[in-house]
Scaffold this motif. Structure first.
Motif, PDB file in Angstrom:
ATOM      1  N   SER A   7       0.654  -1.114  -0.061  1.00 59.62           N
ATOM      2  CA  SER A   7      -0.085  -0.034  -0.182  1.00 59.62           C
ATOM      3  C   SER A   7       0.784   1.297  -0.005  1.00 59.62           C
ATOM      4  CB  SER A   7      -1.021   0.096   1.183  1.00 59.62           C
ATOM      5  OG  SER A   7      -0.171  -0.218   2.383  1.00 59.62           O
ATOM      6  N   ALA A   8       2.089   1.294   0.763  1.00 59.47           N
ATOM      7  CA  ALA A   8       2.716   2.457   0.665  1.00 59.47           C
ATOM      8  C   ALA A   8       3.807   2.514  -0.552  1.00 59.47           C
ATOM      9  CB  ALA A   8       3.812   2.290   1.791  1.00 59.47           C
ATOM     10  N   ALA A   9       3.830   1.494  -1.371  1.00 62.85           N
ATOM     11  CA  ALA A   9       4.378   1.660  -2.579  1.00 62.85           C
ATOM     12  C   ALA A   9       4.228   2.796  -3.553  1.00 62.85           C
ATOM     13  CB  ALA A   9       4.961   0.453  -3.297  1.00 62.85           C
ATOM     14  N   THR A  10       4.988   3.338  -4.578  1.00 63.92           N
ATOM     15  CA  THR A  10       4.573   4.233  -5.373  1.00 63.92           C
ATOM     16  C   THR A  10       4.484   3.392  -6.771  1.00 63.92           C
ATOM     17  OG1 THR A  10       6.736   5.094  -5.607  1.00 63.92           O
ATOM     18  CG2 THR A  10       4.877   6.295  -4.283  1.00 63.92           C
ATOM     19  N   ASP A  11       5.503   2.724  -7.237  1.00 69.35           N
ATOM     20  CA  ASP A  11       5.347   1.989  -8.440  1.00 69.35           C
ATOM     21  C   ASP A  11       6.159   0.606  -8.312  1.00 69.35           C
ATOM     22  OD1 ASP A  11       7.753   3.547 -10.645  1.00 69.35           O
ATOM     23  OD2 ASP A  11       7.794   3.127  -8.478  1.00 69.35           O
ATOM     24  N   GLY A  12       5.727  -0.185  -9.257  1.00 72.84           N
ATOM     25  CA  GLY A  12       6.707  -1.428  -9.413  1.00 72.84           C
ATOM     26  C   GLY A  12       6.103  -2.496  -8.354  1.00 72.84           C
ATOM     27  N   ALA A  13       6.748  -3.587  -8.527  1.00 71.70           N
ATOM     28  CA  ALA A  13       6.342  -4.722  -7.678  1.00 71.70           C
ATOM     29  C   ALA A  13       6.956  -4.799  -6.477  1.00 71.70           C
ATOM     30  CB  ALA A  13       6.638  -5.906  -8.278  1.00 71.70           C
ATOM     31  N   SER A  14       6.499  -4.886  -5.245  1.00 78.13           N
ATOM     32  CA  SER A  14       7.010  -4.774  -3.950  1.00 78.13           C
ATOM     33  C   SER A  14       7.929  -5.928  -3.762  1.00 78.13           C
ATOM     34  CB  SER A  14       6.063  -4.316  -2.959  1.00 78.13           C
ATOM     35  OG  SER A  14       5.440  -3.338  -3.150  1.00 78.13           O
ATOM     36  N   ALA A  15       8.871  -6.025  -2.649  1.00 75.21           N
ATOM     37  CA  ALA A  15       9.127  -7.148  -2.038  1.00 75.21           C
ATOM     38  C   ALA A  15       8.508  -7.820  -1.259  1.00 75.21           C
ATOM     39  CB  ALA A  15      10.605  -7.025  -1.300  1.00 75.21           C
ATOM     40  N   ILE A  16       8.127  -9.116  -1.082  1.00 78.03           N
ATOM     41  CA  ILE A  16       7.014  -9.641  -0.447  1.00 78.03           C
ATOM     42  C   ILE A  16       6.867  -9.338   1.098  1.00 78.03           C
ATOM     43  CG2 ILE A  16       6.155 -11.576  -2.138  1.00 78.03           C
ATOM     44  CD1 ILE A  16       7.850 -13.429  -0.203  1.00 78.03           C
ATOM     45  N   ILE A  17       8.152  -9.009   1.679  1.00 78.92           N
ATOM     46  CA  ILE A  17       8.340  -8.678   2.871  1.00 78.92           C
ATOM     47  C   ILE A  17       7.718  -7.519   3.345  1.00 78.92           C
ATOM     48  CG2 ILE A  17      10.575  -7.523   2.938  1.00 78.92           C
ATOM     49  CD1 ILE A  17      11.048  -9.122   5.393  1.00 78.92           C
ATOM     50  N   HIS A  19       4.570  -6.517   2.402  1.00 81.95           N
ATOM     51  CA  HIS A  19       3.162  -6.935   2.660  1.00 81.95           C
ATOM     52  C   HIS A  19       2.977  -7.240   3.988  1.00 81.95           C
ATOM     53  CE1 HIS A  19       2.571  -6.530  -1.597  1.00 81.95           C
ATOM     54  NE2 HIS A  19       3.451  -7.586  -1.878  1.00 81.95           N
ATOM     55  N   PRO A  20       1.954  -6.649   4.666  1.00 80.21           N
ATOM     56  CA  PRO A  20       1.581  -6.908   6.218  1.00 80.21           C
ATOM     57  C   PRO A  20       1.449  -8.472   6.342  1.00 80.21           C
ATOM     58  CG  PRO A  20       0.408  -5.026   5.400  1.00 80.21           C
ATOM     59  CD  PRO A  20       1.090  -5.546   4.392  1.00 80.21           C
ATOM     60  N   ASP A  21       0.913  -9.001   5.607  1.00 83.08           N
ATOM     61  CA  ASP A  21       0.522 -10.478   5.838  1.00 83.08           C
ATOM     62  C   ASP A  21       1.678 -11.399   5.827  1.00 83.08           C
ATOM     63  OD1 ASP A  21      -1.640 -12.498   6.518  1.00 83.08           O
ATOM     64  OD2 ASP A  21      -1.046 -13.432   4.532  1.00 83.08           O
ATOM     65  N   VAL A  22       2.593 -10.993   5.108  1.00 85.70           N
ATOM     66  CA  VAL A  22       3.767 -11.636   4.934  1.00 85.70           C
ATOM     67  C   VAL A  22       4.583 -11.356   6.130  1.00 85.70           C
ATOM     68  CG1 VAL A  22       6.251 -12.052   3.704  1.00 85.70           C
ATOM     69  CG2 VAL A  22       3.706 -11.914   2.434  1.00 85.70           C
ATOM     70  N   GLN A  23       4.583 -10.048   6.560  1.00 85.89           N
ATOM     71  CA  GLN A  23       5.244  -9.765   7.804  1.00 85.89           C
ATOM     72  C   GLN A  23       4.740 -10.636   9.126  1.00 85.89           C
ATOM     73  OE1 GLN A  23       5.453  -5.513   8.428  1.00 85.89           O
ATOM     74  NE2 GLN A  23       6.503  -4.977   6.693  1.00 85.89           N
ATOM     75  N   ARG A  24       3.370 -10.464   9.148  1.00 91.49           N
ATOM     76  CA  ARG A  24       2.776 -11.358   9.898  1.00 91.49           C
ATOM     77  C   ARG A  24       3.002 -12.855   9.955  1.00 91.49           C
ATOM     78  NH1 ARG A  24      -0.737 -15.315   9.883  1.00 91.49           N
ATOM     79  NH2 ARG A  24      -0.995 -14.925   7.903  1.00 91.49           N
ATOM     80  N   MET A  25       3.472 -13.436   9.095  1.00 91.30           N
ATOM     81  CA  MET A  25       3.828 -14.700   8.773  1.00 91.30           C
ATOM     82  C   MET A  25       5.292 -15.049   9.538  1.00 91.30           C
ATOM     83  SD  MET A  25       2.296 -16.657   5.448  1.00 91.30           S
ATOM     84  CE  MET A  25       2.498 -15.472   4.228  1.00 91.30           C
ATOM     85  N   LEU A  26       6.205 -14.105   9.062  1.00 84.59           N
ATOM     86  CA  LEU A  26       7.579 -14.337   9.454  1.00 84.59           C
ATOM     87  C   LEU A  26       7.350 -13.984  10.754  1.00 84.59           C
ATOM     88  CD1 LEU A  26       9.080 -12.401   6.524  1.00 84.59           C
ATOM     89  CD2 LEU A  26       9.318 -14.630   6.980  1.00 84.59           C
TER      90      LEU A  26
END
Ligand SMILES: Cc1cc2nc3c(=O)[nH]c(=O)nc-3n(C[C@H](O)[C@H](O)[C@H](O)COP(=O)(O)OP(=O)(O)OC[C@H]3O[C@@H](n4cnc5c(N)ncnc54)[C@H](O)[C@@H]3O)c2cc1C
Length: 276
Positions: A7-17, A19-26
């Motif tokens: 949600s905070a990224a401006t353009d391009g694909a984000s590193a999965i880390i 994403h809040p849900d990936v942070q939650r899993m880690l």
């Protein structure tokens, strides 16, 4: 791995880390692993003291504590091993499921630990029917008392970085206390099946309370070191991990308590439900 846009990224694909849900899993993986280690270290310490404490009374008390904690160390940690290995697959998405990452092999290897050396179901029964009644319940009450002291220290000493660690930890410990009373009552009232039905959720609840306490103790030590001027980034990380555990994982305690104290209804119609 880059996928989707945070949600905070401006353009391009984000590193999965990102994403809040990936942070939650880690974080779940890291917090559950650290909590399990804490319980295992606590158990090992009790075993050491049972052999080496200078006086007989201390050795006896340590032996009782080791007896109480051993089934929790075995069963909680090996259940967590499976969950963490499964999350390890999920974090990697489809690549986790196929063999190249090696994540699936970790899950297969972890799966046996909950079965051999006594299945976790048997460990839970040992905890409830043999360990809770030790010294007429005084051993488990003593352990719960020690957990409460840590929660009180977090309330007094923890700053804003601890968030809601103290109240969540306290709620978890009180849920454990109530569930303990309920099981001791069932055992004392010749209702052993009720206690046996609640044994596995009770062991999980015990693990959450004890594991959360271990993480909170580590966070308190980190807090003291940081206050004394130590800038090691491991200190804020320990506080954040204890907070994550208390606010996101220990919150299962109330549900587990309800299962332990009121879930035995299946003893009447469980077999009927399985047959249908
Ligand atoms: C890869 C592997 C290596 C092993 N290595 C060794 C070894 O080196 N040495 C050794 O001695 N053994 C070894 N074992 C055996 C292992 O300890 C047993 O598999 C384990 O204790 C479970 O017993 P079981 O397989 O007979 O399961 P069962 O006892 O048949 O259990 C089946 C299910 O019923 C439940 N259950 C059984 N009895 C009860 C009860 N009274 N109340 C509630 N639930 C119950 C169990 O929890 C389980 O969910 C090994 C097993 C495997 C798979």
């Amino acid at each position: 791995r880059r996928q989707g846009r945070a949600s905070a990224a401006t353009d391009g694909a984000s590193a999965i880390i990102e994403h809040p849900d990936v942070q939650r899993m880690l974080l779940t993986m890291k917090a559950l692993t650290a909590a399990s280690r804490g319980i295992c270290y606590l158990t090992a310490e009790a075993i050491d003291r049972a052999h080496r404490a200078p006086d007989e009374a201390a050795r006896k008390a340590a032996q009782a504590r080791a007896s109480l904690l051993t089934p929790v160390a075995k069963a909680f940690s090996t259940d967590i091993g499976i969950e963490v290995a499964s999350l390890g697959i999920q974090v990697h998405g489809g690549m986790g499921f196929v063999e190249e990452t090696g994540a699936a092999q970790h899950l297969r290897d972890a799966r046996i630990a909950a079965i051999y050396e006594g299945t976790n179901g048997i460990q839970a029964i040992d905890l409830v029917t043999r360990k809770l009644p030790l010294d007429a319940g005084a051993v488990v009450r003593g352990q719960i008392g020690a957990m409460r002291l840590v929660a009180e220290r977090v309330l007094k000493e923890g700053g804003p970085a601890f968030g809601h660690t103290a109240p969540r930890l306290r709620e978890t410990i009180e849920a454990l206390d109530r569930a303990t009373s309920s099981l001791l009552k069932a055992l004392g009232s010749n209702r052993p099946d009720e206690a046996l039905a609640g044994a596995t959720p009770y062991l999980r609840l015990f693990g959450l309370a004890q594991g959360g306490t271990c993480l909170a103790q580590a966070a308190l030590a980190a807090n003291a070191a940081a206050k004394a001027g130590d800038t090691d980034p491991a200190h804020p990380a320990r506080i954040a991990l204890a907070r994550f555990f208390a606010e996101n994982l220990a919150t299962a305690a109330r549900g587990l308590e309800e299962t332990v104290t009121g879930g035995g209804g299946f003893l009447q119609d469980g077999v009927l439900a399985l047959a249908g």
